[in-house]
Design an enzyme around this catalytic site. Structure first.
Site, PDB file in Angstrom:
ATOM      1  N   GLU A  27       3.291  -5.224  10.417  1.00 38.05           N
ATOM      2  CA  GLU A  27       3.508  -5.646   9.024  1.00 38.05           C
ATOM      3  C   GLU A  27       4.662  -6.650   8.936  1.00 38.05           C
ATOM      4  OE1 GLU A  27       5.950  -3.775   6.301  1.00 38.05           O
ATOM      5  OE2 GLU A  27       6.182  -1.920   7.431  1.00 38.05           O
ATOM      6  N   VAL A 108       2.708  -2.029   4.185  1.00 40.43           N
ATOM      7  CA  VAL A 108       1.759  -1.232   4.966  1.00 40.43           C
ATOM      8  C   VAL A 108       0.365  -1.329   4.336  1.00 40.43           C
ATOM      9  CG1 VAL A 108       1.111   1.128   5.588  1.00 40.43           C
ATOM     10  CG2 VAL A 108       3.473   0.358   5.893  1.00 40.43           C
ATOM     11  N   ASP A 140       6.322   6.900  -9.468  1.00 40.04           N
ATOM     12  CA  ASP A 140       6.411   5.946  -8.372  1.00 40.04           C
ATOM     13  C   ASP A 140       5.880   6.559  -7.071  1.00 40.04           C
ATOM     14  OD1 ASP A 140       6.941   3.901  -6.654  1.00 40.04           O
ATOM     15  OD2 ASP A 140       9.069   3.719  -7.137  1.00 40.04           O
ATOM     16  N   SER A 142       3.941   5.124  -3.563  1.00 39.44           N
ATOM     17  CA  SER A 142       3.600   3.873  -2.880  1.00 39.44           C
ATOM     18  C   SER A 142       2.090   3.663  -2.815  1.00 39.44           C
ATOM     19  CB  SER A 142       4.168   3.886  -1.466  1.00 39.44           C
ATOM     20  OG  SER A 142       3.762   2.729  -0.779  1.00 39.44           O
ATOM     21  N   ALA A 143       1.678   2.411  -2.976  1.00 36.86           N
ATOM     22  CA  ALA A 143       0.269   2.043  -2.795  1.00 36.86           C
ATOM     23  C   ALA A 143      -0.154   2.186  -1.332  1.00 36.86           C
ATOM     24  CB  ALA A 143       0.038   0.612  -3.272  1.00 36.86           C
ATOM     25  N   ASP A 144       0.823   2.438  -0.442  1.00 40.98           N
ATOM     26  CA  ASP A 144       0.464   2.677   0.971  1.00 40.98           C
ATOM     27  C   ASP A 144      -0.516   3.844   1.087  1.00 40.98           C
ATOM     28  OD1 ASP A 144       2.312   0.724   1.553  1.00 40.98           O
ATOM     29  OD2 ASP A 144       3.713   2.042   2.610  1.00 40.98           O
ATOM     30  N   LYS A 161       9.538   7.260   4.871  1.00 41.86           N
ATOM     31  CA  LYS A 161      10.973   7.016   4.786  1.00 41.86           C
ATOM     32  C   LYS A 161      11.663   8.217   4.143  1.00 41.86           C
ATOM     33  CE  LYS A 161       9.747   3.239   3.338  1.00 41.86           C
ATOM     34  NZ  LYS A 161       8.984   2.037   3.476  1.00 41.86           N
TER      35      LYS A 161
HETATM   36  N1  PSU Z   1       9.195   0.741   6.927  1.00 43.47           N
HETATM   37  C1  PSU Z   1      10.371   0.210   7.313  1.00 43.47           C
HETATM   38  N2  PSU Z   1      10.895  -0.786   6.549  1.00 43.47           N
HETATM   39  C2  PSU Z   1      10.227  -1.289   5.446  1.00 43.47           C
HETATM   40  C3  PSU Z   1       8.977  -0.721   5.047  1.00 43.47           C
HETATM   41  C4  PSU Z   1       8.520   0.290   5.837  1.00 43.47           C
HETATM   42  O1  PSU Z   1      10.960   0.632   8.336  1.00 43.47           O
HETATM   43  O2  PSU Z   1      10.713  -2.225   4.815  1.00 43.47           O
HETATM   44  C5  PSU Z   1       8.196  -1.287   3.865  1.00 43.47           C
HETATM   45  C6  PSU Z   1       6.710  -1.206   4.215  1.00 43.47           C
HETATM   46  O3  PSU Z   1       6.172  -2.492   4.073  1.00 43.47           O
HETATM   47  C7  PSU Z   1       6.115  -0.254   3.198  1.00 43.47           C
HETATM   48  C8  PSU Z   1       6.983  -0.539   2.026  1.00 43.47           C
HETATM   49  O4  PSU Z   1       4.762  -0.486   2.969  1.00 43.47           O
HETATM   50  O5  PSU Z   1       8.295  -0.597   2.612  1.00 43.47           O
HETATM   51  C9  PSU Z   1       6.834   0.518   0.956  1.00 43.47           C
HETATM   52  O6  PSU Z   1       7.313   0.007  -0.265  1.00 43.47           O
HETATM   53  P1  PSU Z   1       7.058   0.834  -1.597  1.00 43.47           P
HETATM   54  O7  PSU Z   1       7.836   2.098  -1.388  1.00 43.47           O
HETATM   55  O8  PSU Z   1       7.616  -0.018  -2.715  1.00 43.47           O
HETATM   56  O9  PSU Z   1       5.582   1.050  -1.689  1.00 43.47           O
HETATM   57 MN    MN Z   2       6.496   1.972  -5.841  1.00 42.98          MN
END
Ligand code: PSU
Ligand code: MN
Length: 305
Positions: A27, A108, A140, A142-144, A161
């Site tokens: 990614e 992701v 909130d 994630s769309a992941d 995370k």
């Molecule tokens: N893992 C990491 N660093 C990052 C991310 C993941 O070690 O920056 C990123 C990935 O691209 C993941 C995104 O899809 O954070 C998730 O963001 P959000 O929580 O806004 O969906």
């Molecule tokens: Mn989000």
């Protein structure tokens, strides 16, 4: 997969697909928004090298001038790492970014989508997105998660995370019917930490086992992807006390500054990297390198098995 006005595979990736060689998608949000400059560019190159050293072809995925790119030159990776016009792009943004010929780093979710479109089955990252703390109020998530549920790609990560609500994320993964296996353990890893404190049902001990599971799922017509959680070694994890302290402070700072939505994850990662004097950054880097290697092992097993 044919190239089009909005999708372009590098020659190396096209040839690898044609010759049935192992490929690992990487990614790009981690490059643009997850790691500080200038380290981010060095790391992007090293992530690719780790895949190569483990016997697979790397395919870093991003949007450049409105085209979804699968496999990029060093100059293009440099653009993603250094250009301020690069935005964080999830699946829902891809159409608009293509139409306006913008530059975007893929999360992701969008990396998985584009990888699958190109015919790539394995993908490595650091930590997956998931359900945020306080999601009961903010919604909130994630769309992941829905993206992996809908996309036939195996994502190798170090868990979700640790800034997230881990048990809520595990529940949502169950709802989405996304399989979760951990490497060498049933302790679900905690990204910066080797253990999140939560157990899962399934352990795998080798990349070949993951390949076997993927093939079985295909035969059984189970759609969507799966998650391979690969923990950082206990002696390489972030000090758990430091982790907990920074997490509490980081969440408080994010709240005080009114950080919302897609800015939350980059803000907290940056907070950790700054306040730990780079210690969390070192762990983050080790995690991605190790995941890149394990993913290369899966991709190779898929071709040889
Ligand atoms: N893992 C990491 N660093 C990052 C991310 C993941 O070690 O920056 C990123 C990935 O691209 C993941 C995104 O899809 O954070 C998730 O963001 P959000 O929580 O806004 O969906
Ligand atoms: Mn989000």
């Amino acid at each position: 997969m044919a190239n089009s006005l909005v999708l372009k595979l590098s020659d190396e990736v096209s040839n690898a697909l044609e010759s049935n060689l192992p490929i690992v998608a990487l990614e790009s949000t981690i490059i643009s928004h997850g790691l500080p400059r200038p380290r981010n560019l060095e790391m992007a190159i090293e992530f690719e090298q780790a895949v190569r050293a483990a016997g697979a072809i790397p395919a870093t995925i991003a949007m450049i001038d409105g085209v979804a790119r699968v496999g990029m030159s060093s100059a293009e990776i440099e653009r993603i790492a250094t250009d301020d016009s690069v935005v964080k792009v999830s699946n829902r943004d891809l159409g608009m970014l293509a139409a306006t010929k913008g530059n975007g780093a893929c999360t992701v979710a969008s990396t998985a989508h584009i990888a699958a479109l190109a015919g790539i089955e394995v993908f490595a990252t650091g930590g997956l997105g998931g359900v945020h703390r306080g999601a009961r109020d903010t919604w909130d998530e994630s769309a992941d998660l829905p993206a992996i549920a809908a996309t036939p790609v195996t994502v190798v990560c170090a868990g979700v995370k640790s800034i997230l609500d881990v048990p809520a994320t595990l529940e949502r993964l169950e709802t989405y019917s996304i399989p979760v296996v951990a490497v060498g353990t049933k302790d679900f890893p905690g990204f910066y930490l080797s253990k999140s404190g939560y157990k899962i049902d399934w352990q795998v001990n080798s990349p070949a086992e993951v390949a076997q599971i993927m093939r079985a799922r295909q035969e059984l017509k189970l759609s969507g992807g799966m998650i391979v959680a690969n923990p950082v070694a206990a002696e390489e994890q972030l000090d758990p006390d430091l982790h907990d302290k920074l997490l509490e402070e980081g969440l408080r700072a994010a709240n005080a500054k009114g950080i919302r939505g897609k800015d939350v994850t980059p803000f907290l990662l940056d907070f950790f990297h700054r306040e730990s004097n780079g210690e969390s950054l070192e762990v983050n880097v080790k995690v991605v390198l190790s995941n890149a290697r394990f993913a290369a092992g899966i991709a190779s097993s898929l071709k040889n098995g």
